[in-house]
Design a protein around this motif. Structure first.
Motif, PDB file in Angstrom:
ATOM      1  N   LYS A  53      11.568   0.501   1.849  1.00 22.54           N
ATOM      2  CA  LYS A  53      10.261   0.626   2.500  1.00 22.54           C
ATOM      3  C   LYS A  53       9.794   2.078   2.537  1.00 22.54           C
ATOM      4  O   LYS A  53       8.954   2.448   3.363  1.00 22.54           O
ATOM      5  CB  LYS A  53      10.302   0.024   3.907  1.00 22.54           C
ATOM      6  N   LYS A  54      10.315   2.866   1.612  1.00 20.46           N
ATOM      7  CA  LYS A  54       9.849   4.244   1.505  1.00 20.46           C
ATOM      8  C   LYS A  54       8.366   4.264   1.198  1.00 20.46           C
ATOM      9  O   LYS A  54       7.614   5.103   1.695  1.00 20.46           O
ATOM     10  CB  LYS A  54      10.634   4.969   0.403  1.00 20.46           C
ATOM     11  N   ASP A  55       7.941   3.352   0.334  1.00 22.75           N
ATOM     12  CA  ASP A  55       6.526   3.100   0.105  1.00 22.75           C
ATOM     13  C   ASP A  55       6.102   2.020   1.090  1.00 22.75           C
ATOM     14  O   ASP A  55       6.529   0.874   0.984  1.00 22.75           O
ATOM     15  CB  ASP A  55       6.302   2.653  -1.335  1.00 22.75           C
ATOM     16  N   THR A  56       5.271   2.379   2.057  1.00 23.99           N
ATOM     17  CA  THR A  56       4.944   1.436   3.135  1.00 23.99           C
ATOM     18  C   THR A  56       4.072   0.278   2.674  1.00 23.99           C
ATOM     19  O   THR A  56       3.828  -0.647   3.443  1.00 23.99           O
ATOM     20  CB  THR A  56       4.227   2.165   4.290  1.00 23.99           C
ATOM     21  N   SER A 108       9.911   6.691   8.760  1.00 23.92           N
ATOM     22  CA  SER A 108       9.060   5.498   8.864  1.00 23.92           C
ATOM     23  C   SER A 108       9.466   4.514   9.953  1.00 23.92           C
ATOM     24  O   SER A 108       8.809   3.496  10.131  1.00 23.92           O
ATOM     25  CB  SER A 108       9.073   4.745   7.524  1.00 23.92           C
ATOM     26  N   GLY A 109      10.541   4.767  10.686  1.00 23.46           N
ATOM     27  CA  GLY A 109      10.983   3.837  11.722  1.00 23.46           C
ATOM     28  C   GLY A 109      11.884   2.732  11.213  1.00 23.46           C
ATOM     29  O   GLY A 109      12.363   1.915  11.996  1.00 23.46           O
ATOM     30  N   GLU A 110      12.132   2.683   9.897  1.00 20.39           N
ATOM     31  CA  GLU A 110      13.001   1.659   9.313  1.00 20.39           C
ATOM     32  C   GLU A 110      13.892   2.277   8.252  1.00 20.39           C
ATOM     33  O   GLU A 110      13.506   3.261   7.610  1.00 20.39           O
ATOM     34  CB  GLU A 110      12.166   0.539   8.701  1.00 20.39           C
ATOM     35  N   PRO A 111      15.085   1.712   8.063  1.00 24.28           N
ATOM     36  CA  PRO A 111      15.596   0.484   8.670  1.00 24.28           C
ATOM     37  C   PRO A 111      16.117   0.700  10.080  1.00 24.28           C
ATOM     38  O   PRO A 111      16.492   1.814  10.457  1.00 24.28           O
ATOM     39  CB  PRO A 111      16.753   0.098   7.733  1.00 24.28           C
ATOM     40  N   LEU A 154       0.153   8.615   4.090  1.00 27.63           N
ATOM     41  CA  LEU A 154      -0.333   9.716   3.272  1.00 27.63           C
ATOM     42  C   LEU A 154       0.785  10.495   2.608  1.00 27.63           C
ATOM     43  O   LEU A 154       0.570  11.569   2.085  1.00 27.63           O
ATOM     44  CB  LEU A 154      -1.157  10.677   4.145  1.00 27.63           C
ATOM     45  N   THR A 155       2.006   9.942   2.672  1.00 28.57           N
ATOM     46  CA  THR A 155       3.131  10.651   2.094  1.00 28.57           C
ATOM     47  C   THR A 155       2.949  10.853   0.602  1.00 28.57           C
ATOM     48  O   THR A 155       2.577   9.947  -0.123  1.00 28.57           O
ATOM     49  CB  THR A 155       4.446   9.884   2.333  1.00 28.57           C
ATOM     50  N   ILE A 156       3.209  12.074   0.161  1.00 30.63           N
ATOM     51  CA  ILE A 156       3.130  12.393  -1.254  1.00 30.63           C
ATOM     52  C   ILE A 156       4.532  12.677  -1.723  1.00 30.63           C
ATOM     53  O   ILE A 156       5.185  13.607  -1.274  1.00 30.63           O
ATOM     54  CB  ILE A 156       2.221  13.615  -1.485  1.00 30.63           C
ATOM     55  N   GLY A 157       5.033  11.851  -2.633  1.00 30.43           N
ATOM     56  CA  GLY A 157       6.421  11.965  -3.060  1.00 30.43           C
ATOM     57  C   GLY A 157       6.696  13.255  -3.798  1.00 30.43           C
ATOM     58  O   GLY A 157       5.805  13.866  -4.390  1.00 30.43           O
TER      59      GLY A 157
END
Length: 812
Positions: A197-200, A256-259, A612-615
């Motif tokens: 879930k790095k990409d939401t 991101s709060g997960e996992p 808005l995260t930019i990898g």
């Protein structure tokens, strides 16, 4: 002459907040085929009470007996002392009659089992339930498939299939699909799972948790390698460093709060009915560990309703002096203010009610019915814990509060067992009573395999006018956005009542609280001209929110309740945006040391930033990159590889996007597209210029949502890089697709066209938008607009994202 129910109705009607009315109309009250509401709230509760009471007829009770039972059930609900989970309120006494909130469905390592489970999941979601799965039995990615001579795509790829199926199902028109995906930490694909879930935009219908084993914790503490085991043949395939894996879990939770994590060995060790089977998964929010094909039947007691009236007024000096004493010196004073007699009556009635639910339920699968009837698990929990503390005048972050929590939950747990034993004697024990913990502890009978769970209460707490579960208040006051250009000030009822009772209420004080989120952490920061110093000292200790409470107190509160809860506790440990990864790690280890069964964390604003995260373009870690399932070559992920630097061809200089403040204000504009309602939230910088946008395409999801989200990311990147807003508008307006909406000057050609026009509208109306340079205001907005109502008041609590305006929850 009014009967008892009518009198209760009169008392009850005035207790609804505007939010409660919105939620009831939208999700709970029965409607006809035209969508018109055909029952009142009292009729809703009568329908539920009558239907659930009829289970008594199966145990030798008469029609008159069931009427008496129905009156007891009705009284508890009308007085808002107890409410069952949402599916029971929605469906009892109606054609669907599916009453359970959540289910766990097992998945075996075969294509037949996987797609049979997907079919079953669809049936459950359609009936209004949420689902939990362990994907630990599936062979890892690239493992051999003997029947086809091919290779497996692995658990994470199948989770995507489940996610898409959930997206396609509309849960009975009242609840959205919610899933929990769990993978054991010793599965070979664990790193893919942790970063899934790095990409939401991916797996947005899943909460995910790692099943942590005792063996793994031991290796992590020693910085040792541990084995990964292929579930197909139970053979070790490779080793990973346990500390590095744990650090990756921490990093993802920080971002991101997960996992989340569950301590799977501990869950099974503390399972009160171990002979019934091994637990591998939980429900969507993690508080209900269940065997395969079990259902959870939940309800919550509203603790704020059990505080006795004070007759001697309020003395600030005495209240402050009490709080300065040791908890053991003053505990008895506060316990005398709690109405334990009424609480006992409510607990006994609630256990009776929930046991009846098991018999009245229409289960979506025969296997679920058989397993649920074998163990008859119920989960009686609480809401309104923060309300209770505020009424008592006890700080949430205090040892005294922890003592109160233990006393309350131990009382509820003990009384629930006594009532379950009574039902077991009269109706018979659950099938697996022999060999259970309850038999070992000397109970002569037990009707239910478990009796207590603390579950999320997002929407039912709105109906009850109660604080959520065991969470602290999220805000003392906030702006609630209604219609197009109106805002209402929502004030916590406990604060409002206290200020009115003590003669301290003023519009100026409320304005200060709305602007600052609190009453000032020191007297100098507070509204000194509105409050005496001793009054401010008291209020600043008692009326605090989740943002004011150190993470350790969140954990200790969860521990206090877990001590006396059969299943587990749904709780979010809140962190400020400035929290470090090491802070998350310390809380995880504290949860392990203090015997919690699982834990969920959320760093304020992390998901908002994640959109808005930019990898990092230079990140070539094999654990994080996507690979082609056919050849294993890297696949480009455009959303995560957007370059951080934009080239300005005219000047040859490099433009770097501005850093985003922790808190930011904005407006939400609703428009209608061919894909459905679109909500565009535009946030502004300190100078009132557009800084970023968030787009939500209502409930459509899928491709439309991903396209509008990606457009929002690119527009935000451009805005933060200083690109003229009018140039962006010119690029977006006029883009066409094959499903335009509207006519003439009001036509919307596409979602991109709608976003451009919303941005243009925000510029034309900018003179009417009042902005505050204080970046600490309006901290409620978590990640853009609510996908249901478009409002900006989203909060993260109990492992769910909840809208304070309409009651929407991404946990169902």
């Amino acid at each position: 002459m009014k009967n008892k129910a009518d009198k209760l109705k009169d008392k009850f009607t005035g207790e609804f907040s505007k939010n409660a009315i919105t939620v009831l109309k939208k999700r709970y009250l029965a409607k006809n085929e035209k969508g018109e509401i055909i029952e009142t709230v009292t009729e809703l509760f009568k329908r539920v009470a009558k239907n659930i009471s009829e289970a008594d007829l199966s145990y030798g009770r008469t029609e008159k007996d069931t009427q008496i039972t129905a009156e007891k059930f009705l009284e508890e609900m009308l007085n808002l002392r107890f409410l069952p989970n949402s599916p029971t309120l929605m469906n009892a006494g109606r054609s669907l009659q599916q009453l359970s909130a959540c289910f766990v469905i097992p998945i075996e390592d075969s294509m037949e089992s996987i797609f049979e489970t997907i079919k079953n999941t669809a049936l459950i979601h359609q009936s209004g339930g949420g689902t939990g799965f362990s994907f630990s039995n599936l062979r890892p990615r690239n493992d051999v498939v003997h029947s086809t001579k091919g290779v497996s795509s692995g658990p994470v790829s199948f989770m995507q299939v489940f996610n898409s199926a959930t997206e396609a199902i509309k849960q009975g028109g009242t609840r959205r699909g919610a899933n929990m995906g769990i993978l054991r930490v010793d599965h070979p694909d664990i790193m893919d799972f942790i970063t899934s879930k790095k990409d939401t935009a991916r797996l947005n219908n899943f909460n995910i948790s790692v099943a942590i084993t005792e063996d793994f914790i031991g290796h992590a503490l020693k910085n040792e390698d541990y084995p990964l085991i292929n579930p197909r043949n139970n053979k070790i395939v490779k080793y990973l460093n346990a500390k590095e894996v744990f650090d990756t879990i921490v990093e993802m939770a920080w971002s991101s709060g997960e996992p989340g994590i569950i301590f799977i060995d501990r869950i099974n060790k503390l399972n009160p009915i171990p002979k019934a089977g091994k637990i591998e998964a939980t429900n969507p929010c993690g508080e209900q560990p269940l065997l395969g094909y079990e259902a959870c039947n939940l309800g919550s007691i509203n603790l704020g309703k059990f505080i006795k009236e004070k007759n001697n007024g309020f003395n600030f000096k005495e209240a402050i002096e009490r709080l300065e004493k040791k908890p053991e010196e003053i505990l008895s004073y506060y316990l005398e203010l709690i109405d334990f007699d009424t609480l006992k009556k409510t607990v006994h009635t609630a256990v009776h009610f929930l046991d009846n639910v098991i018999d009245k339920n229409h289960y979506p699968l025969k296997k679920i019915e058989q397993m649920t009837l074998s163990n008859r698990k119920i989960g009686l929990g609480i809401m309104g814990y923060a309300d209770m503390l505020l009424k008592l005048g006890i700080p949430y972050n205090s040892k005294l509060a922890l003592k109160i929590a233990e006393k309350i939950m131990s009382f509820i747990d003990e009384e629930s067992k006594l009532k379950s034993e009574e039902l077991g004697i009269s109706r018979g024990s659950f099938a697996n009573f022999e060999g259970s913990l309850w038999k070992e502890r000397g109970f002569s009978a037990m009707r239910n395999g478990t009796t207590t769970t603390i579950a999320p209460t997002g929407t039912i707490s709105i109906i009850a006018g109660a604080s959520s579960g065991i969470e602290p208040l999220f805000a003392l006051a906030y702006e609630r956005h209604v219609l197009d250009n109106q805002t209402l000030i929502e004030i916590d009822k406990n604060l409002k009542n206290f200020l009115e009772d003590t003669g301290l209420y003023s519009a100026e004080l409320i304005d200060f609280i709305v602007e600052n989120g609190n009453i000032g952490k020191s007297y100098e920061e507070g509204p000194a001209d509105l409050l005496p110093k001793d009054v401010h000292e008291y209020l600043s200790k008692i009326f605090i929110t989740s943002h004011d409470i150190a993470p350790e107190w969140h954990v200790m509160t969860q521990v206090a309740f877990q001590k006396f809860t059969d299943n587990a506790v749904s709780k979010t440990v809140n962190f400020p945006n400035s929290a470090k990864k090491e802070d998350i790690k310390e809380v995880y280890m504290l949860a392990y040391k203090l015997n919690l069964k699982g834990i969920t964390v959320y760093r304020d604003g992390s998901r908002e930033q994640q959109v808005l995260t930019i990898g990092k373009a230079t990140d070539k870690s094999s654990d994080n990159e996507q690979t082609c399932p056919a050849c294993g070559s890297p696949i480009s992920d455009s959303a995560n590889n957007i370059k951080q630097v934009v080239s300005d061809k005219k000047s040859g200089r490099q433009i770097e996007p501005r850093e985003r403040p922790d808190m930011i204000r904005g407006v939400t504009i609703k428009t209608t597209t061919g894909c459905g309602p679109l909500y565009v939230t535009i946030n502004y910088d300190e100078n009132g210029n557009p800084f970023e946008i968030f787009n939500s395409i209502g409930k459509s999801g899928g491709c439309a949502q991903s396209q509008t989200e990606s457009t929002g990311r690119m527009v935000s990147l451009a805005l933060r890089s200083g690109i003229d807003t009018k140039e962006i508008i010119n690029q977006l307006k006029g883009i066409r697709c094959n499903i335009p909406y509207g006519f003439g000057a009001n036509i919307i050609y596409s979602c991109a066209d709608a976003i451009g026009k919303a941005l243009e509208k925000s510029l034309s109306e900018q003179d009417h938008i009042e902005l505050n340079n204080d970046t600490h205001t309006h901290a409620i907005q978590e990640r853009g607009a609510c996908p249901s109502c478009g409002g900006p008041n989203l909060k993260r609590a109990e492992g769910c994202t909840i809208c304070l305006d309409c009651g929407y929850s991404d946990c169902g």
